[in-house]
Design an enzyme around this catalytic site. Structure first.
Site, PDB file in Angstrom:
ATOM      1  N   ALA A  92     -31.271   2.107  34.493  1.00 11.55           N
ATOM      2  CA  ALA A  92     -31.127   1.029  35.478  1.00 11.55           C
ATOM      3  C   ALA A  92     -31.610   1.497  36.843  1.00 11.55           C
ATOM      4  O   ALA A  92     -32.264   0.752  37.576  1.00 11.55           O
ATOM      5  CB  ALA A  92     -29.672   0.579  35.544  1.00 11.55           C
ATOM      6  N   LYS A 144     -32.222   3.746  27.672  1.00  9.78           N
ATOM      7  CA  LYS A 144     -33.310   2.935  28.223  1.00  9.78           C
ATOM      8  C   LYS A 144     -34.630   3.707  28.361  1.00  9.78           C
ATOM      9  O   LYS A 144     -35.705   3.126  28.266  1.00  9.78           O
ATOM     10  CB  LYS A 144     -32.902   2.350  29.573  1.00  9.78           C
ATOM     11  CG  LYS A 144     -31.828   1.277  29.433  1.00  9.78           C
ATOM     12  CD  LYS A 144     -31.459   0.664  30.746  1.00  9.78           C
ATOM     13  CE  LYS A 144     -30.337  -0.341  30.543  1.00  9.78           C
ATOM     14  NZ  LYS A 144     -29.930  -1.022  31.751  1.00  9.78           N
ATOM     15  N   SER A 167      -3.380  -6.434  18.215  1.00 17.11           N
ATOM     16  CA  SER A 167      -4.709  -5.935  17.871  1.00 17.11           C
ATOM     17  C   SER A 167      -4.576  -4.749  16.921  1.00 17.11           C
ATOM     18  O   SER A 167      -3.605  -3.991  16.980  1.00 17.11           O
ATOM     19  CB  SER A 167      -5.480  -5.572  19.127  1.00 17.11           C
ATOM     20  OG  SER A 167      -4.870  -4.468  19.722  1.00 17.11           O
ATOM     21  N   TYR A 170     -21.009  -3.190  35.810  1.00 14.82           N
ATOM     22  CA  TYR A 170     -20.428  -4.528  35.915  1.00 14.82           C
ATOM     23  C   TYR A 170     -19.080  -4.681  35.226  1.00 14.82           C
ATOM     24  O   TYR A 170     -18.484  -5.750  35.268  1.00 14.82           O
ATOM     25  CB  TYR A 170     -21.414  -5.582  35.399  1.00 14.82           C
ATOM     26  CG  TYR A 170     -21.626  -5.545  33.906  1.00 14.82           C
ATOM     27  CD1 TYR A 170     -22.630  -4.778  33.340  1.00 14.82           C
ATOM     28  CD2 TYR A 170     -20.810  -6.277  33.048  1.00 14.82           C
ATOM     29  CE1 TYR A 170     -22.827  -4.730  31.981  1.00 14.82           C
ATOM     30  CE2 TYR A 170     -21.000  -6.239  31.675  1.00 14.82           C
ATOM     31  CZ  TYR A 170     -22.006  -5.460  31.156  1.00 14.82           C
ATOM     32  OH  TYR A 170     -22.189  -5.421  29.805  1.00 14.82           O
ATOM     33  N   ARG A 191       0.823  -1.213   0.000  1.00 16.71           N
ATOM     34  CA  ARG A 191       0.000   0.000   0.000  1.00 16.71           C
ATOM     35  C   ARG A 191       0.862   1.270   0.000  1.00 16.71           C
ATOM     36  O   ARG A 191       1.717   1.443   0.870  1.00 16.71           O
ATOM     37  CB  ARG A 191      -0.900  -0.041   1.236  1.00 16.71           C
ATOM     38  CG  ARG A 191      -2.069   0.842   1.240  1.00 16.71           C
ATOM     39  CD  ARG A 191      -3.123   0.572   0.198  1.00 16.71           C
ATOM     40  NE  ARG A 191      -4.155  -0.379   0.565  1.00 16.71           N
ATOM     41  CZ  ARG A 191      -4.688  -1.255  -0.287  1.00 16.71           C
ATOM     42  NH1 ARG A 191      -4.286  -1.305  -1.550  1.00 16.71           N
ATOM     43  NH2 ARG A 191      -5.633  -2.069   0.099  1.00 16.71           N
ATOM     44  N   LYS A 225     -12.908  -4.789  -3.323  1.00 18.57           N
ATOM     45  CA  LYS A 225     -12.765  -4.475  -1.891  1.00 18.57           C
ATOM     46  C   LYS A 225     -13.076  -2.991  -1.680  1.00 18.57           C
ATOM     47  O   LYS A 225     -12.421  -2.124  -2.263  1.00 18.57           O
ATOM     48  CB  LYS A 225     -11.334  -4.795  -1.443  1.00 18.57           C
ATOM     49  CG  LYS A 225     -11.042  -4.361  -0.013  1.00 18.57           C
ATOM     50  CD  LYS A 225      -9.676  -4.851   0.428  1.00 18.57           C
ATOM     51  CE  LYS A 225      -9.271  -4.241   1.754  1.00 18.57           C
ATOM     52  NZ  LYS A 225      -7.944  -4.679   2.180  1.00 18.57           N
ATOM     53  N   ASP A 282     -34.502  -5.471  33.876  1.00 19.63           N
ATOM     54  CA  ASP A 282     -33.550  -4.974  34.878  1.00 19.63           C
ATOM     55  C   ASP A 282     -34.135  -4.995  36.287  1.00 19.63           C
ATOM     56  O   ASP A 282     -33.436  -5.230  37.264  1.00 19.63           O
ATOM     57  CB  ASP A 282     -33.189  -3.509  34.583  1.00 19.63           C
ATOM     58  CG  ASP A 282     -32.118  -3.389  33.508  1.00 19.63           C
ATOM     59  OD1 ASP A 282     -31.380  -4.367  33.295  1.00 19.63           O
ATOM     60  OD2 ASP A 282     -32.024  -2.305  32.898  1.00 19.63           O
ATOM     61  N   HIS A 333     -10.532   2.769  -0.936  1.00 20.72           N
ATOM     62  CA  HIS A 333     -10.755   3.276   0.425  1.00 20.72           C
ATOM     63  C   HIS A 333     -11.466   4.613   0.338  1.00 20.72           C
ATOM     64  O   HIS A 333     -10.922   5.552  -0.237  1.00 20.72           O
ATOM     65  CB  HIS A 333      -9.428   3.440   1.162  1.00 20.72           C
ATOM     66  CG  HIS A 333      -8.799   2.132   1.472  1.00 20.72           C
ATOM     67  ND1 HIS A 333      -8.147   1.386   0.531  1.00 20.72           N
ATOM     68  CD2 HIS A 333      -8.773   1.415   2.624  1.00 20.72           C
ATOM     69  CE1 HIS A 333      -7.726   0.269   1.089  1.00 20.72           C
ATOM     70  NE2 HIS A 333      -8.091   0.246   2.345  1.00 20.72           N
ATOM     71  N   MET A 336     -17.591   2.906  35.368  1.00 24.23           N
ATOM     72  CA  MET A 336     -17.574   1.889  34.316  1.00 24.23           C
ATOM     73  C   MET A 336     -16.329   2.066  33.468  1.00 24.23           C
ATOM     74  O   MET A 336     -15.892   3.174  33.218  1.00 24.23           O
ATOM     75  CB  MET A 336     -18.820   2.060  33.432  1.00 24.23           C
ATOM     76  CG  MET A 336     -19.005   0.969  32.422  1.00 24.23           C
ATOM     77  SD  MET A 336     -20.555   1.184  31.556  1.00 24.23           S
ATOM     78  CE  MET A 336     -20.011   2.105  30.136  1.00 24.23           C
TER      79      MET A 336
HETATM   80  O1  DQA Z   1     -27.932  -2.823  31.911  1.00 24.58           O
HETATM   81  C1  DQA Z   1     -27.813  -3.704  31.088  1.00 24.58           C
HETATM   82  C2  DQA Z   1     -26.506  -4.133  30.612  1.00 24.58           C
HETATM   83  C3  DQA Z   1     -26.382  -3.962  29.107  1.00 24.58           C
HETATM   84  O2  DQA Z   1     -26.454  -2.608  28.792  1.00 24.58           O
HETATM   85  C4  DQA Z   1     -25.001  -4.461  28.663  1.00 24.58           C
HETATM   86  O3  DQA Z   1     -24.054  -3.777  29.001  1.00 24.58           O
HETATM   87  O4  DQA Z   1     -24.882  -5.499  28.009  1.00 24.58           O
HETATM   88  C5  DQA Z   1     -27.529  -4.701  28.450  1.00 24.58           C
HETATM   89  C6  DQA Z   1     -28.871  -4.184  28.935  1.00 24.58           C
HETATM   90  O5  DQA Z   1     -29.919  -4.914  28.366  1.00 24.58           O
HETATM   91  C7  DQA Z   1     -28.978  -4.319  30.418  1.00 24.58           C
HETATM   92  O6  DQA Z   1     -30.174  -3.777  30.890  1.00 24.58           O
END
Ligand code: DQA
Length: 662
Positions: free
Chosen positions: A368, A300, A215, A428, A72, A158, A338, A131, A402
């Site tokens: 949430a 949401k 990566s 989470y 390239r 491509k 939820d 591209h 998060m």
């Molecule tokens: O709060 C969450 C987590 C989420 O956002 C996720 O990160 O996969 C997916 C949603 O449906 C759920 O209510």
């Protein structure tokens, strides 16, 4: 083409190799093969001090897989800065040496391909690439571009774009699935990721995947396309589920839902949808290929507006985290999984201590947070804090703690954390947020958002696939174990709680949010209009004695009267549903907040609205071949006024309703 041939109807996975030395390239070729690549793209422009006559044979002689040779130039986004003549001579040499594929930029392709096809009648296939750095062309422009590329004598086209909105990917899918020759087409970047993940569904010639340890920004890893998204198993029938969110890359949804879909033999895939504009998104991805969505931050609440119908629980909460496209009419039905997930996570961590009477301090009233508040409200006192009173910028306050904002956390003083019996963080990723670490140190029971995440995912999965939950629960449990390989719920010291996943004793949701016709999680709550008086229906308590006599009537009731009617009236809206008791499946729902119904009503909660709901529900029930249902008013409801109007209207419209009054 012998061993280097194009696998018909099968998208190949290609690892691009961009190393500085031939030795490294050769080493990585082997690694890529071991990781499952079908072919390799060799970026000659990345090799320093490249000597074509020496290095090209060294590469080609050592190839463990078919190779695409690519050199390239800087003017097309590559690293090669030398003169054009030498570059093209190198590519001629590659053809002479019998390279499997050679990639040419559109600008130079025309005369070169013709020349090479005449001079070397080898099996080399020519890829012509383009591209596009400006805005994504329209369908028509893409078709014209493809025709120009094809006219060069290309064997494979491509096209690489850089979309500014996920909806532009639909044009890529259209090109892939409609063009009558092999096409590689994708977009780089987070918004374009689905073009790479879903490539086999739309018949792309190949998809790229980076090898372990190297990566490439904007590209999935070889591992994820092979193992998480299972390109090998995807085909045009594959249903696409996914998370609608922004940001979206933090989600562990794909690593939970994908193995579970496969475990259940469901031809589906779950992908991250990085969405900027909900309206555009839902109107673009509106077909039956896209039967269900999870909804994440910050959408949401906003997404409620895009649902044709909203489950009463989600409606009351004001937030939807799951959307199903109803197969019979394509309508989008919104649910909230939820709420139950949050409350059961907390209840389980309290090991049987009831939450009633406790004080909940909730920080953040986003999607949430609303679900949690709603679930907690009927049993406990609740105090809500939100940074943004008007919730004008929900995104900002929802992502605290998060990934990648792990150094941030909700503004609660560390010293006061010990005053709380339990601290729950809905975030989470990471599993243990700064808040949870501090709370644990302060002696509080801590509950990770992983618990809630898992539970909502189980219900969501059952809605997506309209299946029973037992197997799924186990499967998800295993999947999360693999992912996290540590305990998912923790508290301090000796009171350590074992990792647990809520495995309901009854069939879980069975394709609908409701476990039973009348209860979502044992106690069903609907906030009244002034948000202060919850309607609470306490489910009949289960006997602790398993040997207790169960009468014939009790045993057979669900079969003799298989359908139940539920009516909910508030000052703002009216909704009603008919549910099949044995399978817990809702066969018909009607609510005055649904887009189509509210459009034709003057008021959403007056008597004419109730009559309309009765009539529409009756029509929907009849469509589902249901002509009878039994009705017991909720505990605080009297069989009069608006409720009676709904029931009477159902009867007047052909449904035989048996009313039970205490
Ligand atoms: O709060 C969450 C987590 C989420 O956002 C996720 O990160 O996969 C997916 C949603 O449906 C759920 O209510």
């Amino acid at each position: 083409m012998g061993s280097t041939g194009i696998l018909k109807n099968s998208t190949m996975i290609c690892a691009p190799l961009m190393r500085e030395t031939v030795e490294q390239m050769v080493k990585e070729m082997k690694q890529a093969k071991a990781e499952g690549s079908h072919l390799l793209e060799i970026r000659l422009d990345h090799i320093t001090n490249f000597h074509p006559h020496h290095h090209l044979p060294a590469i080609l002689d050592n190839k463990p897989l078919p190779l695409i040779i690519l050199y390239r130039p800087k003017w097309d986004g590559g690293l090669y800065e030398g003169d054009e003549h030498s570059r093209l001579q190198t590519l001629r040499l590659a053809a002479e040496l019998g390279a499997d594929y050679i990639d040419f930029e559109l600008k130079v392709a025309s005369h070169l391909i013709r020349e090479l096809k005449i001079n070397y009648q080898s099996a080399t296939k020519f890829i012509v690439s383009c591209h596009i750095t400006s805005s994504t062309p329209s369908d028509e422009e893409l078709a014209n571009l493809a025709a120009t590329m094809r006219a060069t004598g290309a064997d494979i086209l491509k096209v690489v774009v850089n979309v500014t909105d996920i909806t532009e990917i639909a044009r890529i899918f259209h090109l892939l699935s409609h063009y009558q020759m092999p096409v590689i087409a994708y977009s780089v970047g987070e918004r374009g990721l689905i073009s790479q993940l879903l490539c086999p569904k739309f018949g792309g010639f190949l998809a790229y995947g980076s090898i372990k340890g190297y990566s490439i920004p904007g590209m999935p890893s070889l591992y994820s396309v092979k193992h998480t998204y299972k390109h090998d198993l995807m085909n045009s029938e594959t249903k696409v589920f996914g998370l609608v969110s922004k940001p979206v890359s933090h989600s562990k949804g794909p690593i939970l839902h994908n193995p579970t879909l496969r475990h259940e033999n469901f031809n589906g895939v779950y992908v991250p949808f990085f969405v900027d504009n909900l309206k555009e998104f839902f109107s673009t991805y509106s077909g039956s290929d896209f039967p269900g969505f999870s909804v994440g931050i910050p959408y949401k609440e906003a997404v409620v507006e895009f649902c044709d119908e909203v489950h009463p629980l989600a409606e009351s909460i004001g937030a939807v985290n799951t959307i199903i496209r109803r197969p019979c009419d394509g309508k989008l039905i919104g649910y909230n999984t939820d709420c139950e997930a949050a409350i059961t996570s907390i209840e389980d961590a309290l090991k049987g201590t009831l939450i009633s009477g406790k004080l909940f301090v909730l920080v953040g009233a986003g999607g949430a947070g609303r679900a949690l508040a709603f679930g907690a409200k009927s049993r406990a006192r609740i105090l809500i804090f939100d940074i943004d009173f008007e919730r004008s910028n929900p995104c900002e306050c929802n992502t605290l703690g998060m990934h990648p904002y792990t150094d941030q956390r909700i503004p609660v003083d560390q010293e006061t954390l010990g005053d709380y019996e339990l601290v729950f963080d809905a975030v989470y990723t990471p599993r243990k947020t700064s808040l949870l670490k501090e709370a644990e140190a302060a002696g509080a029971i801590t509950v990770s958002g992983v618990e809630m995440f898992l539970r909502q995912a189980v219900s969501q999965f059952n809605l997506f696939t309209d299946r029973q939950g037992g197997v799924v629960c186990k499967m998800l449990k295993q999947a999360i174990w693999k992912v996290l390989s540590k305990r998912v719920v923790s508290d301090s010291g000796a009171k350590l709680l074992l990792p647990c996943l809520y495995l309901p004793t009854t069939s879980f949701h069975a394709g609908q949010v409701h476990c039973s016709p009348r209860s979502f999680f044992g106690v069903e709550d609907f906030l009244d209009d002034d948000n202060s008086k919850p309607y609470t229906y306490q489910k009949g308590k289960k006997s602790k004695n398993p040997n207790k006599h169960v009468s014939f009537k009790q045993r057979t009731e669900a079969y003799m009267e298989p359908f139940t009617l539920d009516v909910f009236i508030s000052k703002r809206f009216v909704s009603a549903s008919v549910t099949h008791r044995v399978t817990c499946k809702q066969v018909a729902v009607a609510g005055t907040n649904s887009k189509d119904i509210k459009a034709v009503l003057r008021s959403r909660s007056d008597i004419p609205a109730c009559l309309a709901i009765g009539r529409i529900l009756a029509e929907r029930a009849r469509e589902a071949d249901v002509y009878t249902a039994s009705y017991t008013p909720r505990e605080r409801d009297k069989f009069e006024g608006k409720i009676r109007a709904v029931v009477q209207s159902l009867i007047d419209n052909g449904i035989d309703i048996k009313v039970y009054l205490d």
